[in-house]
Design a protein around this motif. Structure first.
Motif, PDB file in Angstrom:
ATOM      1  N   HIS A  66       1.610 -34.412   6.756  1.00 12.71           N
ATOM      2  CA  HIS A  66       1.295 -33.213   7.550  1.00 12.71           C
ATOM      3  C   HIS A  66       0.454 -32.209   6.758  1.00 12.71           C
ATOM      4  CE1 HIS A  66       5.034 -33.777  10.391  1.00 12.71           C
ATOM      5  NE2 HIS A  66       4.172 -34.775  10.467  1.00 12.71           N
ATOM      6  N   LEU A 113       1.394 -37.386  12.333  1.00 13.64           N
ATOM      7  CA  LEU A 113       1.504 -38.396  11.272  1.00 13.64           C
ATOM      8  C   LEU A 113       2.891 -38.329  10.633  1.00 13.64           C
ATOM      9  CD1 LEU A 113      -1.956 -37.654   9.610  1.00 13.64           C
ATOM     10  CD2 LEU A 113      -1.315 -39.801  10.758  1.00 13.64           C
ATOM     11  N   GLY A 132       0.481 -42.947  16.984  1.00 16.48           N
ATOM     12  CA  GLY A 132       1.728 -43.716  17.005  1.00 16.48           C
ATOM     13  C   GLY A 132       2.492 -43.468  18.289  1.00 16.48           C
ATOM     14  N   GLU A 133       3.799 -43.605  18.203  1.00 13.78           N
ATOM     15  CA  GLU A 133       4.633 -43.562  19.410  1.00 13.78           C
ATOM     16  C   GLU A 133       4.642 -42.202  20.094  1.00 13.78           C
ATOM     17  OE1 GLU A 133       8.559 -45.140  19.350  1.00 13.78           O
ATOM     18  OE2 GLU A 133       7.881 -46.987  18.392  1.00 13.78           O
ATOM     19  N   TYR A 134       4.719 -41.139  19.313  1.00 17.92           N
ATOM     20  CA  TYR A 134       4.820 -39.822  19.958  1.00 17.92           C
ATOM     21  C   TYR A 134       3.504 -39.455  20.646  1.00 17.92           C
ATOM     22  CZ  TYR A 134       6.493 -35.106  20.863  1.00 17.92           C
ATOM     23  OH  TYR A 134       6.892 -33.946  21.484  1.00 17.92           O
ATOM     24  N   GLU A 189       3.272 -31.492  13.783  1.00 19.64           N
ATOM     25  CA  GLU A 189       4.583 -31.949  14.234  1.00 19.64           C
ATOM     26  C   GLU A 189       5.680 -31.511  13.265  1.00 19.64           C
ATOM     27  OE1 GLU A 189       6.583 -32.842  16.440  1.00 19.64           O
ATOM     28  OE2 GLU A 189       4.974 -32.615  17.883  1.00 19.64           O
ATOM     29  N   LYS A 190       6.919 -31.539  13.760  1.00 18.06           N
ATOM     30  CA  LYS A 190       8.074 -31.180  12.942  1.00 18.06           C
ATOM     31  C   LYS A 190       8.480 -32.371  12.097  1.00 18.06           C
ATOM     32  CE  LYS A 190      11.110 -33.349  14.369  1.00 18.06           C
ATOM     33  NZ  LYS A 190      11.351 -34.814  14.607  1.00 18.06           N
ATOM     34  N   ARG A 213       8.934 -28.446  20.753  1.00 19.46           N
ATOM     35  CA  ARG A 213       8.798 -28.522  22.212  1.00 19.46           C
ATOM     36  C   ARG A 213       9.960 -27.893  22.983  1.00 19.46           C
ATOM     37  NH1 ARG A 213      12.384 -32.665  23.165  1.00 19.46           N
ATOM     38  NH2 ARG A 213      12.733 -33.953  21.315  1.00 19.46           N
ATOM     39  N   TRP A 261       8.752 -45.795   8.416  1.00 13.74           N
ATOM     40  CA  TRP A 261       8.540 -44.661   7.502  1.00 13.74           C
ATOM     41  C   TRP A 261       9.700 -43.675   7.526  1.00 13.74           C
ATOM     42  CZ3 TRP A 261       8.597 -39.763   9.391  1.00 13.74           C
ATOM     43  CH2 TRP A 261       8.263 -39.560  10.733  1.00 13.74           C
ATOM     44  N   ARG A 262      10.456 -43.619   8.618  1.00  9.21           N
ATOM     45  CA  ARG A 262      11.554 -42.642   8.720  1.00  9.21           C
ATOM     46  C   ARG A 262      12.665 -42.878   7.693  1.00  9.21           C
ATOM     47  NH1 ARG A 262       9.703 -42.272  13.978  1.00  9.21           N
ATOM     48  NH2 ARG A 262       9.574 -40.130  14.767  1.00  9.21           N
ATOM     49  N   TYR A 267      13.422 -35.510  25.874  1.00  4.74           N
ATOM     50  CA  TYR A 267      12.205 -35.014  26.530  1.00  4.74           C
ATOM     51  C   TYR A 267      12.500 -34.651  27.988  1.00  4.74           C
ATOM     52  CZ  TYR A 267      10.201 -37.699  22.648  1.00  4.74           C
ATOM     53  OH  TYR A 267       9.910 -38.218  21.419  1.00  4.74           O
ATOM     54  N   ASN A 276       5.761 -37.386   8.104  1.00  5.93           N
ATOM     55  CA  ASN A 276       5.962 -36.011   7.616  1.00  5.93           C
ATOM     56  C   ASN A 276       5.211 -35.632   6.344  1.00  5.93           C
ATOM     57  OD1 ASN A 276       7.713 -36.099   9.734  1.00  5.93           O
ATOM     58  ND2 ASN A 276       9.564 -36.287   8.494  1.00  5.93           N
ATOM     59  N   LYS A 295      -7.179 -49.106  18.275  1.00  7.83           N
ATOM     60  CA  LYS A 295      -6.488 -47.991  18.952  1.00  7.83           C
ATOM     61  C   LYS A 295      -7.491 -46.946  19.438  1.00  7.83           C
ATOM     62  CE  LYS A 295      -2.094 -47.780  16.430  1.00  7.83           C
ATOM     63  NZ  LYS A 295      -1.344 -46.873  15.548  1.00  7.83           N
ATOM     64  N   TYR A 346      16.566 -29.999  14.805  1.00 10.24           N
ATOM     65  CA  TYR A 346      16.767 -29.424  16.142  1.00 10.24           C
ATOM     66  C   TYR A 346      18.041 -28.587  16.203  1.00 10.24           C
ATOM     67  CZ  TYR A 346      12.994 -32.284  18.012  1.00 10.24           C
ATOM     68  OH  TYR A 346      11.769 -32.839  18.266  1.00 10.24           O
TER      69      TYR A 346
HETATM   70  P1  NAD Z   1       4.920 -43.425  14.491  1.00 15.29           P
HETATM   71  O1  NAD Z   1       5.336 -44.257  13.335  1.00 15.29           O
HETATM   72  O2  NAD Z   1       5.093 -43.993  15.844  1.00 15.29           O
HETATM   73  O3  NAD Z   1       3.399 -42.997  14.341  1.00 15.29           O
HETATM   74  C1  NAD Z   1       2.857 -42.570  13.114  1.00 15.29           C
HETATM   75  C2  NAD Z   1       1.379 -42.842  13.111  1.00 15.29           C
HETATM   76  O4  NAD Z   1       0.858 -42.511  11.822  1.00 15.29           O
HETATM   77  C3  NAD Z   1       1.045 -44.327  13.359  1.00 15.29           C
HETATM   78  O5  NAD Z   1       0.020 -44.435  14.296  1.00 15.29           O
HETATM   79  C4  NAD Z   1       0.573 -44.810  12.000  1.00 15.29           C
HETATM   80  O6  NAD Z   1      -0.427 -45.799  12.099  1.00 15.29           O
HETATM   81  C5  NAD Z   1       0.003 -43.553  11.372  1.00 15.29           C
HETATM   82  N1  NAD Z   1       0.024 -43.604   9.926  1.00 15.29           N
HETATM   83  C6  NAD Z   1      -0.994 -43.228   9.132  1.00 15.29           C
HETATM   84  N2  NAD Z   1      -0.701 -43.417   7.838  1.00 15.29           N
HETATM   85  C7  NAD Z   1       0.542 -43.929   7.804  1.00 15.29           C
HETATM   86  C8  NAD Z   1       1.387 -44.342   6.735  1.00 15.29           C
HETATM   87  N3  NAD Z   1       1.028 -44.239   5.468  1.00 15.29           N
HETATM   88  N4  NAD Z   1       2.587 -44.837   7.067  1.00 15.29           N
HETATM   89  C9  NAD Z   1       3.003 -44.924   8.345  1.00 15.29           C
HETATM   90  N5  NAD Z   1       2.233 -44.536   9.387  1.00 15.29           N
HETATM   91  C10 NAD Z   1       1.008 -44.050   9.118  1.00 15.29           C
HETATM   92  O7  NAD Z   1       5.685 -42.045  14.362  1.00 15.29           O
HETATM   93  P2  NAD Z   1       5.880 -40.933  15.478  1.00 15.29           P
HETATM   94  O8  NAD Z   1       7.211 -41.114  16.095  1.00 15.29           O
HETATM   95  O9  NAD Z   1       4.699 -40.856  16.362  1.00 15.29           O
HETATM   96  O10 NAD Z   1       5.999 -39.606  14.563  1.00 15.29           O
HETATM   97  C11 NAD Z   1       4.877 -38.940  14.047  1.00 15.29           C
HETATM   98  C12 NAD Z   1       5.229 -37.476  13.798  1.00 15.29           C
HETATM   99  O11 NAD Z   1       5.628 -36.894  15.022  1.00 15.29           O
HETATM  100  C13 NAD Z   1       6.391 -37.240  12.833  1.00 15.29           C
HETATM  101  O12 NAD Z   1       6.165 -36.103  12.055  1.00 15.29           O
HETATM  102  C14 NAD Z   1       7.582 -37.000  13.748  1.00 15.29           C
HETATM  103  O13 NAD Z   1       8.579 -36.185  13.161  1.00 15.29           O
HETATM  104  C15 NAD Z   1       6.916 -36.324  14.913  1.00 15.29           C
HETATM  105  N6  NAD Z   1       7.645 -36.538  16.177  1.00 15.29           N
HETATM  106  C16 NAD Z   1       8.008 -35.465  16.900  1.00 15.29           C
HETATM  107  C17 NAD Z   1       8.681 -35.618  18.083  1.00 15.29           C
HETATM  108  C18 NAD Z   1       9.055 -34.417  18.881  1.00 15.29           C
HETATM  109  O14 NAD Z   1       9.831 -34.557  19.818  1.00 15.29           O
HETATM  110  N7  NAD Z   1       8.506 -33.246  18.607  1.00 15.29           N
HETATM  111  C19 NAD Z   1       9.002 -36.891  18.537  1.00 15.29           C
HETATM  112  C20 NAD Z   1       8.612 -37.989  17.793  1.00 15.29           C
HETATM  113  C21 NAD Z   1       7.921 -37.800  16.605  1.00 15.29           C
END
Ligand code: NAD
Length: 346
Positions: free
Chosen positions: A91, A86, A20-22, A108-109, A137, A176-177, A272, A88, A49, A194
């Protein structure tokens, strides 16, 4: 044995789970900058992907996994570390599956959405003899390391009060958030964590009680499952207090510590990059670092040296216990004591 196999791999191989995005925006690019680990595999439900990542990161075809065939990573010597990125509530399952495949794990957190899950994850990693780390991080950012130094070292006197706000106006209502079953909670789980972290690493202490209240919902439709906003106080044994707030209805990015002989603060504090810091003694000047690259390299070094990560699974569990106490206090309308004696001092 071929020459290729007789050369020991210097960099540990990382498999990203969840593209996903992170992963796309931060972790993948960071893995191009790491010195001690590199991306060798990806796990995703989308073939498109997986292909895209294969092209961009020159991955072997046999190192592309779906969630269903994820457990086969146990036979893959290209993978040393599995990084769970993924939603939360997923995890726990993927951390435990990675541990059972004999791989070290960064999760991830927040570590999990329930304390029971957090404990199961730690147990699974212990049983398998693998290390567990949380994606905290900011421990690797120079501004935050300076806050730790100023706070714990009492450079400007003893810290009496911390003020922390990590908030973000959240868009789309289907993500999902805002789903309780996937996120385990609202802004507290995603952002407030945080502030909970910072209060502990600045004071060098564990909280002994929390007192919280939910903020009123201005969009009950979007936030039917999770809180829209929450404020809470963390009390420390010596009377220091952290006053915190986290909301999905507005942006906020602030961290301040007030000590006997001065103050220090970051704004923005949790990004970041582009962090800005000031103290009563002047501006903080530090070079920008790649937080995620340093975080992953540190874990790789921990594995090589057989050491516990400074951002360990236990720390993730500790914070999860605090988050749950904050929710309990907000729901019950009274202060919740915390007994964190089982955990190491921060
Ligand atoms: P996102 O929605 O962009 O990505 C989640 C990924 O999980 C997607 O690729 C999605 O396809 C997949 N996925 C698999 N099963 C899923 C389901 N049932 N529902 C939804 N998505 C599903 O989210 P993200 O921002 O990448 O966050 C992912 C994790 O990373 C989270 O735990 C978030 O807290 C953590 N995160 C941490 C930081 C940080 O700074 N440390 C920043 C962003 C996200």
């Amino acid at each position: 044995m071929s020459i290729h196999h007789s050369i020991p791999r210097e960099k540990l191989g990382v498999a990203l789970v969840g593209l996903g995005e992170y992963s796309s925006g931060q972790l993948g690019p960071a893995l191009k900058a790491t010195a001690y680990c590199s991306l060798t595999a990806v796990v995703s439900g989308s073939e498109e992907k997986r292909k895209k990542w294969q092209d961009e990161y020159q991955l072997k075809s046999e190192n592309l996994y779906s969630y269903a065939d994820f457990d086969r990573i146990k036979d893959n010597t290209d993978i040393d570390i599995v990084y769970i990125v993924l939603p939360n509530s997923m995890h726990a399952e993927y951390t435990i599956r990675a541990a059972r495949a004999g791989k070290h794990v960064i999760c991830e957190k927040p570590l999990a959405t329930t304390v029971e899950d957090g404990k199961r994850m730690i147990e699974a990693c212990n049983e398998a003899g693998v290390r567990l780390s949380v994606g905290y991080r900011l421990h690797f950012d120079l501004f935050h390391q300076e806050l730790m130094r100023l706070g714990r070292g009492r450079t400007l006197g003893k810290v009496r009060r911390i003020i922390a706000d990590d908030s973000m106006a959240i868009g789309e209502k289907d993500q999902w958030r805002v789903k309780g079953s996937l996120a385990g909670g609202g802004p507290l789980m995603n952002n407030g964590i945080y502030c909970v972290q910072a209060a502990q690493y600045i004071t060098g202490q564990l909280p002994v009680a929390v007192n919280a209240s939910f903020l009123p919902k201005t969009d009950p439709e979007k936030f039917k499952d999770v809180e829209e906003g929450i404020q809470w106080e963390m009390e420390f044994v010596d009377g220091t207090v952290a006053i915190c707030e986290s909301s999905y209805a507005r942006d906020g990015n602030f961290l301040r510590a007030e000590a006997d002989d001065g103050w220090f603060e970051l704004s923005p504090a949790y990004e970041y990059s582009g962090l800005k810091g000031r103290a009563s003694t002047g501006e903080m000047i530090f070079p920008e670092v790649n937080q995620q690259a340093l975080q992953m390299d540190d874990f790789a070094i921990c594995i090589k040296n057989n050491k516990t990560s400074r951002v360990s699974g236990e720390m993730g569990l500790r914070d999860l216990i605090i988050l749950k106490a904050i929710y309990k206090s907000a729901s019950g309308g009274r202060k919740e004591p915390l007994d964190l004696d089982a955990f190491a001092q921060p």
